[in-house]
Write an enzyme that holds these catalytic residues in place. Structure first.
Site, mmCIF file in Angstrom:
data_model
loop_
_atom_site.group_PDB
_atom_site.id
_atom_site.type_symbol
_atom_site.label_atom_id
_atom_site.label_comp_id
_atom_site.label_asym_id
_atom_site.label_seq_id
_atom_site.Cartn_x
_atom_site.Cartn_y
_atom_site.Cartn_z
ATOM 1 C CG ASP A 5 -2.187 1.130 1.357
ATOM 2 O OD1 ASP A 5 -2.551 1.384 -0.099
ATOM 3 O OD2 ASP A 5 -2.777 1.161 2.147
ATOM 4 C CG ASN A 29 1.808 1.893 -5.681
ATOM 5 O OD1 ASN A 29 2.909 1.067 -4.296
ATOM 6 N ND2 ASN A 29 1.096 0.122 -6.335
ATOM 7 N N GLY A 30 -0.241 5.400 -4.514
ATOM 8 C CA GLY A 30 -0.098 6.373 -4.660
ATOM 9 C C GLY A 30 -0.133 7.506 -3.886
ATOM 10 N NE ARG A 31 -1.519 6.880 0.831
ATOM 11 C CZ ARG A 31 -1.741 6.078 1.983
ATOM 12 N NH1 ARG A 31 -1.221 5.931 3.771
ATOM 13 N NH2 ARG A 31 -2.105 3.994 1.981
ATOM 14 C CG HIS A 47 -0.163 2.225 -9.514
ATOM 15 N ND1 HIS A 47 -0.084 1.629 -8.119
ATOM 16 C CD2 HIS A 47 -1.139 2.983 -10.089
ATOM 17 C CE1 HIS A 47 -1.504 2.133 -7.652
ATOM 18 N NE2 HIS A 47 -1.772 2.539 -8.670
ATOM 19 C CD GLU A 101 -12.655 -5.314 -2.487
ATOM 20 O OE1 GLU A 101 -11.413 -5.738 -2.542
ATOM 21 O OE2 GLU A 101 -13.358 -6.344 -2.059
ATOM 22 N NE ARG A 115 -7.245 1.520 -6.378
ATOM 23 C CZ ARG A 115 -5.836 2.227 -5.471
ATOM 24 N NH1 ARG A 115 -5.387 2.179 -6.257
ATOM 25 N NH2 ARG A 115 -6.425 1.898 -4.197
ATOM 26 C CG LEU A 147 10.246 -17.239 -3.175
ATOM 27 C CD1 LEU A 147 9.997 -16.891 -2.036
ATOM 28 C CD2 LEU A 147 11.349 -15.833 -3.929
ATOM 29 C CD GLU A 184 2.427 -13.339 15.350
ATOM 30 O OE1 GLU A 184 2.363 -12.014 16.300
ATOM 31 O OE2 GLU A 184 2.433 -14.161 16.944
#
Ligand code: FPP
Length: 225
Positions: free
Chosen positions: A2, A4-6, A19, A49, A53, A113, A189
């Site tokens: 979270d 990217n926009g800011r 982005h 969601e 956008r 991985l 956690e």
């Protein structure tokens, strides 16, 4: 992932630049996971969601995903990364769906991985779909209601066969799960970091692992049990 926009706003750049920088952070984080020997990494790249956008931003995000799949899969494959995708992949354009299917197939033999991208993913929809499947199997006589337990239900989720997350990291200072792995995160956690996703680097990854190592995990049991 979270913020990217800011991040873009703070740098006086369009959202798409945030982005793009976020996609670079994805590359760094995958490298960190490999370097630290983390076996499973799941990244929330596009939520159910996110389709709400603006059409332009959805186009930017799906374009970045397309570019990532085109340019990165060969490298990931040679590094021993197994790719999986959870979410409603059929909502993406056909060529992206083909890339996703191929990437899973081509990396299926890798074990270094396990990298999962959550794409068009929403946990409530995942759980509702699993409940619908269980109901249908019961109606068809293929499953008895008394056989539906946590393990059986877990096998109907996108994450069937994957371990539950030990640690969930959310960047950008927000303190919520936002419909991410709600069933699977029962004992995870949680770590909320004040760094915007595009700034997330190896030092944050190493710091998160160090923080996790200090947590006492009891899974509901009392100390000494
Ligand atoms: C949240 O930031 C981030 C997203 C909605 C998309 C995440 C996408 C990437 C990291 C890049 C593409 C990924 C891959 C795998 C190529 P936000 O836009 O909600 O930021 P804000 O809350 O600051 O506005």
């Amino acid at each position: 992932m979270d913020g990217n926009g800011r991040w873009a706003k703070a740098h006086h750049l369009p959202r798409v630049a945030g982005h793009r920088a976020g996609a670079q952070a994805v590359r760094r984080t995958v490298e960190s996971a490999i370097r630290h020997g983390v076996g499973w990494l799941t990244l929330y790249a596009f939520s159910s969601e996110n389709w709400r956008r603006s059409p332009g931003e959805v186009l930017d995000l799906t374009g970045l995903l397309r570019a990532y799949l085109r340019s990165e899969v060969r490298e990931l494959r040679s590094q021993g990364v197994r790719l999986r995708f959870i979410g409603e992949r059929s909502r993406f354009d056909g060529d992206i769906v083909t890339h996703l299917d191929e990437a899973e197939r081509e990396t299926a033999g890798n074990t270094r991985l396990n990298l999962t991208l959550a794409l068009s993913y929403g946990a409530r929809a995942e759980i509702a779909t699993a409940a619908r499947t269980a109901a249908r199997l019961v109606a068809e006589g293929a499953l008895r209601p008394e056989d539906i337990d946590e393990s059986c239900f877990g096998d109907l989720l996108f994450t069937a066969g994957m371990p539950d997350p030990d640690l969930i990291i959310r960047t950008s200072g927000e303190q919520r799960l936002s419909n991410f792995l709600l069933w699977q995160s029962a004992y995870a956690e949680l770590l909320f970091l004040d760094v915007l996703w595009p700034d997330f680097g190896p030092e944050h990854f190493a710091g998160a692992l160090a923080e996790f190592a200090h947590r006492e995990r009891r899974f509901g049991a009392r100390p000494g049990d």
